[in-house]
Design an enzyme around this catalytic site. Structure first.
Site, PDB file in Angstrom:
ATOM      1  N   GLU A 192      -9.935  -9.585  -8.070  1.00  0.00           N
ATOM      2  CA  GLU A 192      -8.859  -8.599  -7.864  1.00  0.00           C
ATOM      3  C   GLU A 192      -7.706  -8.807  -8.843  1.00  0.00           C
ATOM      4  O   GLU A 192      -7.137  -7.827  -9.352  1.00  0.00           O
ATOM      5  CB  GLU A 192      -8.386  -8.668  -6.410  1.00  0.00           C
ATOM      6  CG  GLU A 192      -9.474  -8.185  -5.449  1.00  0.00           C
ATOM      7  CD  GLU A 192      -9.160  -8.388  -3.975  1.00  0.00           C
ATOM      8  OE1 GLU A 192     -10.013  -8.017  -3.143  1.00  0.00           O
ATOM      9  OE2 GLU A 192      -8.074  -8.913  -3.652  1.00  0.00           O
TER      10      GLU A 192
ATOM     11  N   ARG B 174       1.984  -6.605   8.952  1.00  0.00           N
ATOM     12  CA  ARG B 174       1.245  -5.450   9.454  1.00  0.00           C
ATOM     13  C   ARG B 174       1.733  -5.043  10.843  1.00  0.00           C
ATOM     14  O   ARG B 174       1.767  -3.849  11.162  1.00  0.00           O
ATOM     15  CB  ARG B 174      -0.256  -5.745   9.435  1.00  0.00           C
ATOM     16  CG  ARG B 174      -0.826  -5.632   8.008  1.00  0.00           C
ATOM     17  CD  ARG B 174      -2.173  -6.247   7.887  1.00  0.00           C
ATOM     18  NE  ARG B 174      -2.882  -5.831   6.683  1.00  0.00           N
ATOM     19  CZ  ARG B 174      -4.052  -6.338   6.296  1.00  0.00           C
ATOM     20  NH1 ARG B 174      -4.641  -7.262   7.028  1.00  0.00           N
ATOM     21  NH2 ARG B 174      -4.637  -5.914   5.196  1.00  0.00           N
TER      22      ARG B 174
ATOM     23  N   THR C  29      -5.935  -7.115  10.349  1.00  0.00           N
ATOM     24  CA  THR C  29      -6.153  -5.826   9.675  1.00  0.00           C
ATOM     25  C   THR C  29      -5.571  -4.662  10.481  1.00  0.00           C
ATOM     26  O   THR C  29      -4.943  -3.767   9.918  1.00  0.00           O
ATOM     27  CB  THR C  29      -7.677  -5.603   9.475  1.00  0.00           C
ATOM     28  OG1 THR C  29      -8.231  -6.747   8.832  1.00  0.00           O
ATOM     29  CG2 THR C  29      -7.941  -4.363   8.645  1.00  0.00           C
TER      30      THR C  29
ATOM     31  N   ASN D 273      -2.081   0.210   6.828  1.00  0.00           N
ATOM     32  CA  ASN D 273      -1.659  -1.102   7.327  1.00  0.00           C
ATOM     33  C   ASN D 273      -0.763  -1.872   6.344  1.00  0.00           C
ATOM     34  O   ASN D 273      -0.700  -3.097   6.382  1.00  0.00           O
ATOM     35  CB  ASN D 273      -2.873  -1.921   7.787  1.00  0.00           C
ATOM     36  CG  ASN D 273      -3.853  -2.193   6.665  1.00  0.00           C
ATOM     37  OD1 ASN D 273      -3.656  -1.764   5.545  1.00  0.00           O
ATOM     38  ND2 ASN D 273      -4.920  -2.911   6.973  1.00  0.00           N
TER      39      ASN D 273
ATOM     40  N   HIS E 212      -2.248  -5.372   1.391  1.00  0.00           N
ATOM     41  CA  HIS E 212      -3.588  -5.928   1.138  1.00  0.00           C
ATOM     42  C   HIS E 212      -3.450  -7.355   0.651  1.00  0.00           C
ATOM     43  O   HIS E 212      -2.479  -7.675  -0.036  1.00  0.00           O
ATOM     44  CB  HIS E 212      -4.325  -5.118   0.061  1.00  0.00           C
ATOM     45  CG  HIS E 212      -5.476  -5.876  -0.551  1.00  0.00           C
ATOM     46  ND1 HIS E 212      -6.704  -5.955   0.052  1.00  0.00           N
ATOM     47  CD2 HIS E 212      -5.547  -6.652  -1.660  1.00  0.00           C
ATOM     48  CE1 HIS E 212      -7.490  -6.738  -0.687  1.00  0.00           C
ATOM     49  NE2 HIS E 212      -6.811  -7.168  -1.728  1.00  0.00           N
TER      50      HIS E 212
ATOM     51  N   PHE F  82     -15.620   4.039   6.819  1.00  0.00           N
ATOM     52  CA  PHE F  82     -14.228   4.331   6.470  1.00  0.00           C
ATOM     53  C   PHE F  82     -13.978   4.360   4.964  1.00  0.00           C
ATOM     54  O   PHE F  82     -12.838   4.536   4.536  1.00  0.00           O
ATOM     55  CB  PHE F  82     -13.294   3.322   7.145  1.00  0.00           C
ATOM     56  CG  PHE F  82     -13.585   1.868   6.813  1.00  0.00           C
ATOM     57  CD1 PHE F  82     -13.120   1.298   5.637  1.00  0.00           C
ATOM     58  CD2 PHE F  82     -14.331   1.086   7.677  1.00  0.00           C
ATOM     59  CE1 PHE F  82     -13.382  -0.029   5.327  1.00  0.00           C
ATOM     60  CE2 PHE F  82     -14.606  -0.247   7.378  1.00  0.00           C
ATOM     61  CZ  PHE F  82     -14.131  -0.802   6.196  1.00  0.00           C
TER      62      PHE F  82
ATOM     63  N   ARG G 239      -2.507 -14.102   3.782  1.00  0.00           N
ATOM     64  CA  ARG G 239      -3.243 -13.453   4.876  1.00  0.00           C
ATOM     65  C   ARG G 239      -2.516 -13.700   6.210  1.00  0.00           C
ATOM     66  O   ARG G 239      -2.431 -12.807   7.049  1.00  0.00           O
ATOM     67  CB  ARG G 239      -4.685 -13.984   4.976  1.00  0.00           C
ATOM     68  CG  ARG G 239      -5.534 -13.810   3.731  1.00  0.00           C
ATOM     69  CD  ARG G 239      -6.271 -12.529   3.607  1.00  0.00           C
ATOM     70  NE  ARG G 239      -7.141 -12.179   4.689  1.00  0.00           N
ATOM     71  CZ  ARG G 239      -7.856 -11.044   4.704  1.00  0.00           C
ATOM     72  NH1 ARG G 239      -7.766 -10.179   3.699  1.00  0.00           N
ATOM     73  NH2 ARG G 239      -8.629 -10.761   5.709  1.00  0.00           N
TER      74      ARG G 239
ATOM     75  N   LYS H  56       0.821  -1.217   0.000  1.00  0.00           N
ATOM     76  CA  LYS H  56       0.000   0.000   0.000  1.00  0.00           C
ATOM     77  C   LYS H  56       0.856   1.268   0.000  1.00  0.00           C
ATOM     78  O   LYS H  56       2.064   1.226   0.303  1.00  0.00           O
ATOM     79  CB  LYS H  56      -0.940  -0.027   1.210  1.00  0.00           C
ATOM     80  CG  LYS H  56      -2.019  -1.117   1.136  1.00  0.00           C
ATOM     81  CD  LYS H  56      -3.028  -0.978   2.281  1.00  0.00           C
ATOM     82  CE  LYS H  56      -4.121  -2.026   2.185  1.00  0.00           C
ATOM     83  NZ  LYS H  56      -5.169  -1.837   3.231  1.00  0.00           N
TER      84      LYS H  56
ATOM     85  N   TYR I  51     -12.460  -1.421  -3.988  1.00  0.00           N
ATOM     86  CA  TYR I  51     -13.053  -1.624  -2.660  1.00  0.00           C
ATOM     87  C   TYR I  51     -14.576  -1.469  -2.685  1.00  0.00           C
ATOM     88  O   TYR I  51     -15.170  -1.101  -1.667  1.00  0.00           O
ATOM     89  CB  TYR I  51     -12.437  -0.635  -1.662  1.00  0.00           C
ATOM     90  CG  TYR I  51     -11.092  -1.071  -1.096  1.00  0.00           C
ATOM     91  CD1 TYR I  51     -10.957  -2.255  -0.370  1.00  0.00           C
ATOM     92  CD2 TYR I  51      -9.958  -0.281  -1.258  1.00  0.00           C
ATOM     93  CE1 TYR I  51      -9.741  -2.647   0.164  1.00  0.00           C
ATOM     94  CE2 TYR I  51      -8.722  -0.664  -0.720  1.00  0.00           C
ATOM     95  CZ  TYR I  51      -8.636  -1.857  -0.005  1.00  0.00           C
ATOM     96  OH  TYR I  51      -7.419  -2.236   0.530  1.00  0.00           O
TER      97      TYR I  51
HETATM   98  P1  ATP Z   1      -7.448  -5.696   2.953  1.00  0.00           P
HETATM   99  O1  ATP Z   1      -8.770  -5.901   2.238  1.00  0.00           O
HETATM  100  O2  ATP Z   1      -6.852  -4.341   2.727  1.00  0.00           O
HETATM  101  O3  ATP Z   1      -6.477  -6.807   2.730  1.00  0.00           O
HETATM  102  P2  ATP Z   1      -8.639  -6.763   5.311  1.00  0.00           P
HETATM  103  O4  ATP Z   1      -9.244  -7.782   4.398  1.00  0.00           O
HETATM  104  O5  ATP Z   1      -7.824  -7.255   6.460  1.00  0.00           O
HETATM  105  O6  ATP Z   1      -7.741  -5.758   4.515  1.00  0.00           O
HETATM  106  P3  ATP Z   1     -11.135  -5.357   5.180  1.00  0.00           P
HETATM  107  O7  ATP Z   1     -12.205  -5.586   6.159  1.00  0.00           O
HETATM  108  O8  ATP Z   1     -11.273  -5.944   3.806  1.00  0.00           O
HETATM  109  O9  ATP Z   1      -9.753  -5.813   5.861  1.00  0.00           O
HETATM  110  O10 ATP Z   1     -10.927  -3.785   5.057  1.00  0.00           O
HETATM  111  C1  ATP Z   1     -10.244  -3.252   3.931  1.00  0.00           C
HETATM  112  C2  ATP Z   1      -9.344  -2.134   4.387  1.00  0.00           C
HETATM  113  O11 ATP Z   1     -10.157  -1.096   4.897  1.00  0.00           O
HETATM  114  C3  ATP Z   1      -8.402  -2.489   5.521  1.00  0.00           C
HETATM  115  O12 ATP Z   1      -7.164  -3.000   5.074  1.00  0.00           O
HETATM  116  C4  ATP Z   1      -8.195  -1.165   6.187  1.00  0.00           C
HETATM  117  O13 ATP Z   1      -7.176  -0.423   5.517  1.00  0.00           O
HETATM  118  C5  ATP Z   1      -9.523  -0.476   5.994  1.00  0.00           C
HETATM  119  N1  ATP Z   1     -10.366  -0.612   7.172  1.00  0.00           N
HETATM  120  C6  ATP Z   1     -11.036  -1.715   7.570  1.00  0.00           C
HETATM  121  N2  ATP Z   1     -11.713  -1.494   8.704  1.00  0.00           N
HETATM  122  C7  ATP Z   1     -11.446  -0.198   9.029  1.00  0.00           C
HETATM  123  C8  ATP Z   1     -11.851   0.650  10.097  1.00  0.00           C
HETATM  124  N3  ATP Z   1     -12.670   0.227  11.054  1.00  0.00           N
HETATM  125  N4  ATP Z   1     -11.367   1.915  10.085  1.00  0.00           N
HETATM  126  C9  ATP Z   1     -10.551   2.371   9.122  1.00  0.00           C
HETATM  127  N5  ATP Z   1     -10.141   1.614   8.078  1.00  0.00           N
HETATM  128  C10 ATP Z   1     -10.585   0.346   8.045  1.00  0.00           C
HETATM  129 MG    MG Z   2     -10.302  -7.263   2.631  1.00  0.00          MG
END
Ligand code: ATP
Ligand code: MG
Length: 137
Positions: A126, A102, A91, A112, A115, A57, A85, A9, A49
């Site tokens: 994706e 992370r 996350t 973080n 992704h 968010f 993962r 990222k 996304y």
């Molecule tokens: P990613 O999809 O980026 O790999 P993830 O699958 O662990 O991460 P998701 O739930 O898909 O988490 O959320 C996507 C992204 O949105 C997260 O990586 C994070 O950057 C952001 N995000 C998720 N939850 C929050 C939150 N509560 N506040 C701020 N940002 C968030």
């Molecule tokens: Mg995700």
């Protein structure tokens, strides 16, 4: 063999962590099948996304993801989706296990560092969002 989609990222690229993260990827047994720098537009980030549209968010997330260049990757390994993962960790970097990317490189739940796709269907979407078949070595 399985393929997954990964992003280094904008926060990690800006902090010059690209090389270290690529080292961890290769050192963990993944083969990099495609890779390039990409500076997402806001619309690119919103499309990527789209499942999070409507979440509180979403606006901040898409603004951050389009704030600077990132590195997009196709990674291959046995059980690649779960394995990537696991290497990334939770996350929220504050909750991520020691030794995960992370935990080591993330600075907040938004910034973080990486992704990773969370299931075969999202990996297919994706990978197709960023790579043409011809790009995948
Ligand atoms: P990613 O999809 O980026 O790999 P993830 O699958 O662990 O991460 P998701 O739930 O898909 O988490 O959320 C996507 C992204 O949105 C997260 O990586 C994070 O950057 C952001 N995000 C998720 N939850 C929050 C939150 N509560 N506040 C701020 N940002 C968030
Ligand atoms: Mg995700």
């Amino acid at each position: 063999m399985e393929r997954t989609f990964a992003i280094i990222k904008p926060d990690a690229v800006e902090r010059r962590l690209t090389g270290q993260i690529l080292g961890r990827i290769e050192g963990s047994g993944f083969t990099i099948r495609a890779m390039r720098f990409e500076h997402l537009t806001r619309a690119d980030a919103e499309g990527f996304y789209a499942v999070h549209r409507g979440r509180p968010f979403f606006r901040a997330l898409t603004e951050f993801m389009s704030s600077g260049p990132c590195v997009v990757l196709a990674l291959e390994a046995p059980d690649a989706i779960r394995k990537w993962r696991d290497l990334m960790g939770a996350t929220d970097p504050a909750k991520a296990a020691p030794g995960t990317l992370r935990k080591e490189f993330g600075s907040s739940i938004e910034r973080n560092a990486t992704h990773g796709s969370d299931a075969p269907e999202t990996a297919a979407f994706e990978l197709g969002y960023f790579f043409r078949g011809m790009d995948l070595i």
